[in-house]
Design a protein around this motif. Sequence first.
Motif, PDB file in Angstrom:
ATOM      1  N   MET A  61      25.614  59.374   3.511  1.00 59.54           N
ATOM      2  CA  MET A  61      26.509  58.246   3.298  1.00 59.54           C
ATOM      3  C   MET A  61      27.092  57.769   4.627  1.00 59.54           C
ATOM      4  SD  MET A  61      26.696  57.246   0.184  1.00 59.54           S
ATOM      5  CE  MET A  61      28.201  56.305   0.282  1.00 59.54           C
ATOM      6  N   VAL A  62      27.504  56.489   4.635  1.00 56.24           N
ATOM      7  CA  VAL A  62      28.192  55.946   5.795  1.00 56.24           C
ATOM      8  C   VAL A  62      29.461  56.747   6.042  1.00 56.24           C
ATOM      9  CG1 VAL A  62      29.428  53.952   6.685  1.00 56.24           C
ATOM     10  CG2 VAL A  62      27.292  53.619   5.434  1.00 56.24           C
ATOM     11  N   THR A  63      29.659  57.146   7.278  1.00 51.17           N
ATOM     12  CA  THR A  63      30.828  57.982   7.576  1.00 51.17           C
ATOM     13  C   THR A  63      31.897  57.244   8.357  1.00 51.17           C
ATOM     14  OG1 THR A  63      29.702  58.803   9.554  1.00 51.17           O
ATOM     15  CG2 THR A  63      29.502  60.116   7.533  1.00 51.17           C
ATOM     16  N   ASN A  64      31.541  56.191   9.091  1.00 45.71           N
ATOM     17  CA  ASN A  64      32.535  55.553   9.943  1.00 45.71           C
ATOM     18  C   ASN A  64      32.728  54.077   9.634  1.00 45.71           C
ATOM     19  OD1 ASN A  64      30.030  54.746  10.921  1.00 45.71           O
ATOM     20  ND2 ASN A  64      30.726  54.627  13.048  1.00 45.71           N
ATOM     21  N   ALA A  65      32.286  53.624   8.472  1.00 46.78           N
ATOM     22  CA  ALA A  65      32.489  52.226   8.105  1.00 46.78           C
ATOM     23  C   ALA A  65      33.890  52.022   7.564  1.00 46.78           C
ATOM     24  CB  ALA A  65      31.476  51.798   7.040  1.00 46.78           C
ATOM     25  N   PRO A  66      34.485  50.861   7.819  1.00 45.55           N
ATOM     26  CA  PRO A  66      35.753  50.545   7.151  1.00 45.55           C
ATOM     27  C   PRO A  66      35.552  50.594   5.632  1.00 45.55           C
ATOM     28  CG  PRO A  66      35.215  48.908   8.836  1.00 45.55           C
ATOM     29  CD  PRO A  66      34.003  49.764   8.673  1.00 45.55           C
ATOM     30  N   VAL A  67      36.486  51.159   4.922  1.00 44.57           N
ATOM     31  CA  VAL A  67      36.416  51.223   3.462  1.00 44.57           C
ATOM     32  C   VAL A  67      37.334  50.141   2.898  1.00 44.57           C
ATOM     33  CG1 VAL A  67      36.830  52.629   1.418  1.00 44.57           C
ATOM     34  CG2 VAL A  67      35.914  53.682   3.499  1.00 44.57           C
ATOM     35  N   ILE A  68      36.749  49.225   2.164  1.00 45.01           N
ATOM     36  CA  ILE A  68      37.495  48.103   1.598  1.00 45.01           C
ATOM     37  C   ILE A  68      37.397  48.160   0.076  1.00 45.01           C
ATOM     38  CG2 ILE A  68      37.774  45.606   1.511  1.00 45.01           C
ATOM     39  CD1 ILE A  68      38.298  46.712   4.272  1.00 45.01           C
ATOM     40  N   ASP A  69      38.532  48.276  -0.583  1.00 46.84           N
ATOM     41  CA  ASP A  69      38.558  48.252  -2.043  1.00 46.84           C
ATOM     42  C   ASP A  69      38.647  46.814  -2.531  1.00 46.84           C
ATOM     43  OD1 ASP A  69      38.644  51.095  -2.981  1.00 46.84           O
ATOM     44  OD2 ASP A  69      40.368  51.130  -1.626  1.00 46.84           O
ATOM     45  N   ILE A  70      37.988  46.544  -3.661  1.00 47.34           N
ATOM     46  CA  ILE A  70      38.047  45.217  -4.255  1.00 47.34           C
ATOM     47  C   ILE A  70      38.443  45.330  -5.714  1.00 47.34           C
ATOM     48  CG2 ILE A  70      36.260  44.327  -2.693  1.00 47.34           C
ATOM     49  CD1 ILE A  70      34.337  44.369  -5.133  1.00 47.34           C
ATOM     50  N   ASP A  71      38.947  44.238  -6.250  1.00 50.52           N
ATOM     51  CA  ASP A  71      39.202  44.102  -7.679  1.00 50.52           C
ATOM     52  C   ASP A  71      37.928  43.530  -8.291  1.00 50.52           C
ATOM     53  OD1 ASP A  71      39.821  42.963 -10.216  1.00 50.52           O
ATOM     54  OD2 ASP A  71      41.941  42.823  -9.674  1.00 50.52           O
TER      55      ASP A  71
ATOM     56  N   PRO B  86      37.137  34.464  -1.494  1.00 51.03           N
ATOM     57  CA  PRO B  86      38.233  34.961  -0.642  1.00 51.03           C
ATOM     58  C   PRO B  86      37.973  36.369  -0.106  1.00 51.03           C
ATOM     59  CG  PRO B  86      39.116  33.875  -2.601  1.00 51.03           C
ATOM     60  CD  PRO B  86      37.638  33.995  -2.811  1.00 51.03           C
ATOM     61  N   THR B  87      37.449  37.248  -0.952  1.00 51.53           N
ATOM     62  CA  THR B  87      37.139  38.608  -0.496  1.00 51.53           C
ATOM     63  C   THR B  87      36.039  38.583   0.554  1.00 51.53           C
ATOM     64  OG1 THR B  87      37.793  39.582  -2.606  1.00 51.53           O
ATOM     65  CG2 THR B  87      36.312  40.879  -1.225  1.00 51.53           C
ATOM     66  N   LEU B  88      35.001  37.777   0.323  1.00 54.38           N
ATOM     67  CA  LEU B  88      33.910  37.685   1.282  1.00 54.38           C
ATOM     68  C   LEU B  88      34.394  37.137   2.617  1.00 54.38           C
ATOM     69  CD1 LEU B  88      31.044  36.358  -1.028  1.00 54.38           C
ATOM     70  CD2 LEU B  88      31.361  38.693  -0.175  1.00 54.38           C
ATOM     71  N   ALA B  89      35.297  36.163   2.577  1.00 58.27           N
ATOM     72  CA  ALA B  89      35.838  35.602   3.822  1.00 58.27           C
ATOM     73  C   ALA B  89      36.629  36.663   4.587  1.00 58.27           C
ATOM     74  CB  ALA B  89      36.725  34.399   3.515  1.00 58.27           C
TER      75      ALA B  89
ATOM     76  N   SER C 128      37.060  40.305   9.211  1.00 50.27           N
ATOM     77  CA  SER C 128      37.703  41.528   9.716  1.00 50.27           C
ATOM     78  C   SER C 128      36.881  42.795   9.569  1.00 50.27           C
ATOM     79  CB  SER C 128      39.043  41.734   9.005  1.00 50.27           C
ATOM     80  OG  SER C 128      38.857  41.874   7.605  1.00 50.27           O
ATOM     81  N   ALA C 129      35.905  42.795   8.665  1.00 45.55           N
ATOM     82  CA  ALA C 129      35.088  43.999   8.458  1.00 45.55           C
ATOM     83  C   ALA C 129      33.683  43.575   8.047  1.00 45.55           C
ATOM     84  CB  ALA C 129      35.719  44.897   7.387  1.00 45.55           C
ATOM     85  N   PRO C 130      32.906  43.046   8.994  1.00 47.24           N
ATOM     86  CA  PRO C 130      31.597  42.487   8.648  1.00 47.24           C
ATOM     87  C   PRO C 130      30.577  43.511   8.161  1.00 47.24           C
ATOM     88  CG  PRO C 130      31.874  42.534  11.022  1.00 47.24           C
ATOM     89  CD  PRO C 130      33.202  42.871  10.425  1.00 47.24           C
ATOM     90  N   VAL C 131      30.842  44.787   8.414  1.00 49.49           N
ATOM     91  CA  VAL C 131      30.056  45.886   7.841  1.00 49.49           C
ATOM     92  C   VAL C 131      31.076  46.816   7.188  1.00 49.49           C
ATOM     93  CG1 VAL C 131      28.391  47.729   8.254  1.00 49.49           C
ATOM     94  CG2 VAL C 131      28.351  45.669   9.679  1.00 49.49           C
ATOM     95  N   ALA C 132      31.173  46.756   5.873  1.00 47.25           N
ATOM     96  CA  ALA C 132      32.243  47.497   5.195  1.00 47.25           C
ATOM     97  C   ALA C 132      31.702  48.182   3.948  1.00 47.25           C
ATOM     98  CB  ALA C 132      33.379  46.560   4.813  1.00 47.25           C
ATOM     99  N   TYR C 133      32.175  49.395   3.714  1.00 44.71           N
ATOM    100  CA  TYR C 133      31.804  50.127   2.501  1.00 44.71           C
ATOM    101  C   TYR C 133      32.787  49.765   1.392  1.00 44.71           C
ATOM    102  CZ  TYR C 133      30.836  53.848  -0.809  1.00 44.71           C
ATOM    103  OH  TYR C 133      30.519  54.537  -1.950  1.00 44.71           O
ATOM    104  N   VAL C 134      32.241  49.338   0.239  1.00 43.72           N
ATOM    105  CA  VAL C 134      33.059  48.963  -0.915  1.00 43.72           C
ATOM    106  C   VAL C 134      32.819  49.992  -2.012  1.00 43.72           C
ATOM    107  CG1 VAL C 134      33.502  47.199  -2.665  1.00 43.72           C
ATOM    108  CG2 VAL C 134      32.971  46.520  -0.300  1.00 43.72           C
ATOM    109  N   PRO C 135      33.777  50.885  -2.266  1.00 46.03           N
ATOM    110  CA  PRO C 135      33.565  51.953  -3.255  1.00 46.03           C
ATOM    111  C   PRO C 135      33.227  51.433  -4.647  1.00 46.03           C
ATOM    112  CG  PRO C 135      35.528  52.390  -1.937  1.00 46.03           C
ATOM    113  CD  PRO C 135      35.084  51.003  -1.596  1.00 46.03           C
ATOM    114  N   GLN C 136      33.822  50.310  -5.032  1.00 46.19           N
ATOM    115  CA  GLN C 136      33.587  49.783  -6.370  1.00 46.19           C
ATOM    116  C   GLN C 136      32.138  49.327  -6.571  1.00 46.19           C
ATOM    117  OE1 GLN C 136      36.169  48.967  -4.410  1.00 46.19           O
ATOM    118  NE2 GLN C 136      37.808  49.990  -5.534  1.00 46.19           N
ATOM    119  N   LEU C 137      31.416  49.086  -5.476  1.00 39.88           N
ATOM    120  CA  LEU C 137      30.008  48.697  -5.554  1.00 39.88           C
ATOM    121  C   LEU C 137      29.089  49.790  -5.035  1.00 39.88           C
ATOM    122  CD1 LEU C 137      30.331  44.996  -4.292  1.00 39.88           C
ATOM    123  CD2 LEU C 137      30.428  45.849  -6.638  1.00 39.88           C
ATOM    124  N   ASN C 138      29.677  50.843  -4.490  1.00 41.14           N
ATOM    125  CA  ASN C 138      28.926  51.969  -3.921  1.00 41.14           C
ATOM    126  C   ASN C 138      27.876  51.484  -2.933  1.00 41.14           C
ATOM    127  OD1 ASN C 138      28.285  54.672  -3.530  1.00 41.14           O
ATOM    128  ND2 ASN C 138      26.718  54.672  -5.141  1.00 41.14           N
TER     129      ASN C 138
END
Length: 391
Positions: free
Chosen positions: A1-11, A21-24, A29-39
Amino acid sequence: MVTNAPVIDIDREAFWHDPYPTLAHLRASAPVAYVPQLNATLLTRRGDIWTCEKNTAVFSSEQPEGLMTRLMGQNMMRKDGAAHQAERAAIFPSTSPRTVRDIWLAQFQAAATSILDALAPQGRADLVSDYALPLAAEALKAITGLTNMSAAEMDRVSQGMIDGCANYAGDPQVEAHCHACTASIDRHIDARIAEIDARPDASLLSVQRRAGLEDAQVRANIKLAISGGQNEPRDAIAGTIWALLTHPEALNAIQTGHATWRDGFEEYARWISPIGMSPRRIAQPFTLHGTTLEPGDMAFLMFGAANRDPACFADPERFDLTQNRSKSIPFGAGPHFCAGAWAARALIAEVALPMAFARLPRLRLDPDHAAVFGGWAFRGPLSIHVQWDAP
């Protein structure tokens, strides 16, 4: 798994209703980001997606455990290199610009005429269910060769597969429904094989069988065509009409010859991105913007973010026919550029849009019913109610 990516939670629900808005935020601010809700790790800048989609050694389409492969079979979209190119070449006679012009265009026009003949006296309709859905389905029935399937069933099985392939929450009912839909497609294929072999034509079923593809490949590629070839044209037909009705200056530019129907469709495809995302499996370590992706990670190439990237478009949040769309990627990029792009452009820009405005006088939105949109992996209108002056 990605270990050093910013983790961004979404609704998840808010993201489904309006992902932009979330994509913007991610893009800025985090063009490569791990989103737990989408794994998954999301890539949101157009330049990164343009480059990475072509780097199939790292961003692999081969996903043995991916939802699409498990639910629909390993179609050509889930292959890279020579295997992908061989199947793409096999289907090309069915989707080439020449075939679209010489065979499918007249059938698209006939289907639109029939649907509009029935609609015109009514004076009102839901563009999605009453016009775009049956027109996209009739076009797809011809192209796939499944002329024995009803328009309603074509839409049902397409939506079932789309929902299955976007079922990242793992809902067992969604998965079971998807299996029922693919089984229906198999039954319709079974019923057409003898006739299609006896009288070959330009359909996907026919050209693949004549090219010698294995039965499993033929079926998987037809399911792929249905999963994208129904909902995306359906949504783009209705959605572009809505965009033009809500932007009268754009509609006037087309009707006075200062822009084209294709401009309208392609600006809508940039602005909304009916295909909002394409998944990739990371095949070898890769570092982007300081984030290291590891083998086995899932990366989502977010076209819905790329097509609104302010680094590439002057006014990306607006529907504007004068916008420079040269960097728009609504059909993807690289070797997996959508094989149905020519058919989609013909159906929507040459048939569906001009014929609707020609046949439905003073076409306008119904003020009592607001248009409803949804989705992020695949995005489009759920309903668009309109009125016109009936004869």
